[in-house]
Motif scaffolding. Sequence first.
Motif, PDB file in Angstrom:
ATOM      1  N   GLY A  14       0.377  -1.121   0.189  1.00 14.21           N
ATOM      2  CA  GLY A  14      -0.462  -0.276   0.221  1.00 14.21           C
ATOM      3  C   GLY A  14       0.539   1.166   0.272  1.00 14.21           C
ATOM      4  N   ASP A  15       2.442   1.371   0.750  1.00 16.12           N
ATOM      5  CA  ASP A  15       2.925   2.549   0.734  1.00 16.12           C
ATOM      6  C   ASP A  15       4.101   2.045  -0.105  1.00 16.12           C
ATOM      7  OD1 ASP A  15       0.989   3.299   2.573  1.00 16.12           O
ATOM      8  OD2 ASP A  15       2.769   2.205   4.461  1.00 16.12           O
ATOM      9  N   TRP A  16       4.255   3.342  -0.960  1.00 16.53           N
ATOM     10  CA  TRP A  16       5.143   3.476  -1.867  1.00 16.53           C
ATOM     11  C   TRP A  16       6.184   4.644  -1.806  1.00 16.53           C
ATOM     12  CZ3 TRP A  16       5.594  -0.019  -5.919  1.00 16.53           C
ATOM     13  CH2 TRP A  16       4.738  -0.562  -6.754  1.00 16.53           C
ATOM     14  N   ALA A  29       9.789   1.598  -3.897  1.00 19.22           N
ATOM     15  CA  ALA A  29       9.588   0.932  -3.172  1.00 19.22           C
ATOM     16  C   ALA A  29       8.889   0.255  -2.813  1.00 19.22           C
ATOM     17  CB  ALA A  29      11.091   0.486  -2.320  1.00 19.22           C
ATOM     18  N   ALA A  30       8.058  -0.584  -2.220  1.00 19.83           N
ATOM     19  CA  ALA A  30       6.548  -0.733  -1.578  1.00 19.83           C
ATOM     20  C   ALA A  30       6.923  -1.367  -0.427  1.00 19.83           C
ATOM     21  CB  ALA A  30       5.852  -1.548  -2.517  1.00 19.83           C
ATOM     22  N   GLY A  31       5.829  -0.932  -0.082  1.00 18.13           N
ATOM     23  CA  GLY A  31       6.322  -2.009   1.817  1.00 18.13           C
ATOM     24  C   GLY A  31       4.708  -1.556   1.957  1.00 18.13           C
ATOM     25  N   GLN A  57       0.452   6.680  -1.916  1.00 17.98           N
ATOM     26  CA  GLN A  57      -0.462   5.108  -1.350  1.00 17.98           C
ATOM     27  C   GLN A  57      -1.341   4.465  -2.033  1.00 17.98           C
ATOM     28  OE1 GLN A  57      -1.804   6.911   2.214  1.00 17.98           O
ATOM     29  NE2 GLN A  57       0.219   5.716   3.422  1.00 17.98           N
ATOM     30  N   ASP A  58      -1.292   3.192  -2.322  1.00 17.68           N
ATOM     31  CA  ASP A  58      -2.523   2.530  -2.890  1.00 17.68           C
ATOM     32  C   ASP A  58      -2.739   2.666  -4.626  1.00 17.68           C
ATOM     33  OD1 ASP A  58      -3.946   1.510  -0.153  1.00 17.68           O
ATOM     34  OD2 ASP A  58      -4.471   3.191   0.542  1.00 17.68           O
ATOM     35  N   PRO A  59      -1.263   2.977  -5.002  1.00 17.07           N
ATOM     36  CA  PRO A  59      -1.473   2.878  -6.269  1.00 17.07           C
ATOM     37  C   PRO A  59      -2.734   2.166  -7.227  1.00 17.07           C
ATOM     38  CG  PRO A  59       0.470   1.937  -5.910  1.00 17.07           C
ATOM     39  CD  PRO A  59      -0.799   2.090  -4.211  1.00 17.07           C
ATOM     40  N   ASP A  89      -2.866   7.793  -3.909  1.00 16.94           N
ATOM     41  CA  ASP A  89      -3.313   9.032  -2.549  1.00 16.94           C
ATOM     42  C   ASP A  89      -1.951   9.307  -2.860  1.00 16.94           C
ATOM     43  OD1 ASP A  89      -3.515  10.428  -0.172  1.00 16.94           O
ATOM     44  OD2 ASP A  89      -4.747   8.350   0.346  1.00 16.94           O
ATOM     45  N   ALA A  90      -1.860  11.315  -2.902  1.00 24.61           N
ATOM     46  CA  ALA A  90      -0.234  11.301  -2.502  1.00 24.61           C
ATOM     47  C   ALA A  90      -0.149  12.625  -0.880  1.00 24.61           C
ATOM     48  CB  ALA A  90      -0.606  12.266  -3.799  1.00 24.61           C
ATOM     49  N   GLY A  91      -1.441  12.190  -0.522  1.00 27.74           N
ATOM     50  CA  GLY A  91      -2.046  12.749   0.710  1.00 27.74           C
ATOM     51  C   GLY A  91      -2.613  14.031   0.623  1.00 27.74           C
ATOM     52  N   GLY A  92      -3.332  14.408  -0.468  1.00 29.02           N
ATOM     53  CA  GLY A  92      -4.249  15.184  -1.194  1.00 29.02           C
ATOM     54  C   GLY A  92      -5.606  14.818  -0.945  1.00 29.02           C
ATOM     55  N   PRO A  93      -6.662  16.081  -1.617  1.00 28.39           N
ATOM     56  CA  PRO A  93      -7.903  15.763  -0.878  1.00 28.39           C
ATOM     57  C   PRO A  93      -8.576  14.826  -2.347  1.00 28.39           C
ATOM     58  CG  PRO A  93      -7.878  17.870  -2.192  1.00 28.39           C
ATOM     59  CD  PRO A  93      -6.522  17.626  -1.633  1.00 28.39           C
ATOM     60  N   GLU A  94      -7.764  14.772  -3.209  1.00 37.63           N
ATOM     61  CA  GLU A  94      -8.319  13.905  -4.683  1.00 37.63           C
ATOM     62  C   GLU A  94      -6.917  12.671  -4.905  1.00 37.63           C
ATOM     63  OE1 GLU A  94     -11.177  14.833  -6.935  1.00 37.63           O
ATOM     64  OE2 GLU A  94     -11.603  15.431  -5.279  1.00 37.63           O
TER      65      GLU A  94
END
Length: 137
Positions: A14-16, A29-31, A57-59, A89-94
Motif C-alpha cells: 500500500g505504501d510507496w 519501493a513498496a511495503g 499510497q494505494d496505487p 493517494d498522495a496526501g491531498g483531497p483527490e
Amino acid sequence: MEIAGRRLPEGSWGDWEVIVRDGRQLRPAAGYDLTHHHGPEVVFTAPAFVSCPSAFQDPVFREPAAEETARLRRTLGGTVPVVVAFEADAGGPEPVSCLIAAEGLDILPGLVQRHPRAHVRAAPGLRAWPGPPLPTD
C-alpha cells in the motif's frame, strides 16, 4: 497487482516511496511499513518521462489512456517501450494521476531493511539499502 503486464510478488504493497530518481533509473519501493523495511522495488530504466510524487499510497495501475499516450508522443517525439499509468493517494483531497515512460522495467522482489542491526548478517540474496537512511518524523 500488475504493472505493465508484470505481476508484483504477493503482499501488502500500500505504501510507496521513490528511493532512487536520476537519469539512469526511477526506483519506487513498496511495503506496508516503510519506516522499517520495504518489499519489492520497481526499477524503471532510462526514464524518459516521470509525473508522479516521491511518496504515494494505494496505487491503482491501469493501461494509459489514448490522450496520455498522445501526450508522451508529442513530448518525447516518439514512443518508448514501457508506459505505466496509475492513480494514487498522495496526501491531498483527490487521487493524483501519474504517468511514467521508460526504456525498461524490472521488479526486484525481496525484503530490504532500512536500519539493519550491526550484529545480524544479511540473508543471501537480500539487497543492501541503495542509499543513506531516509529521515523520519
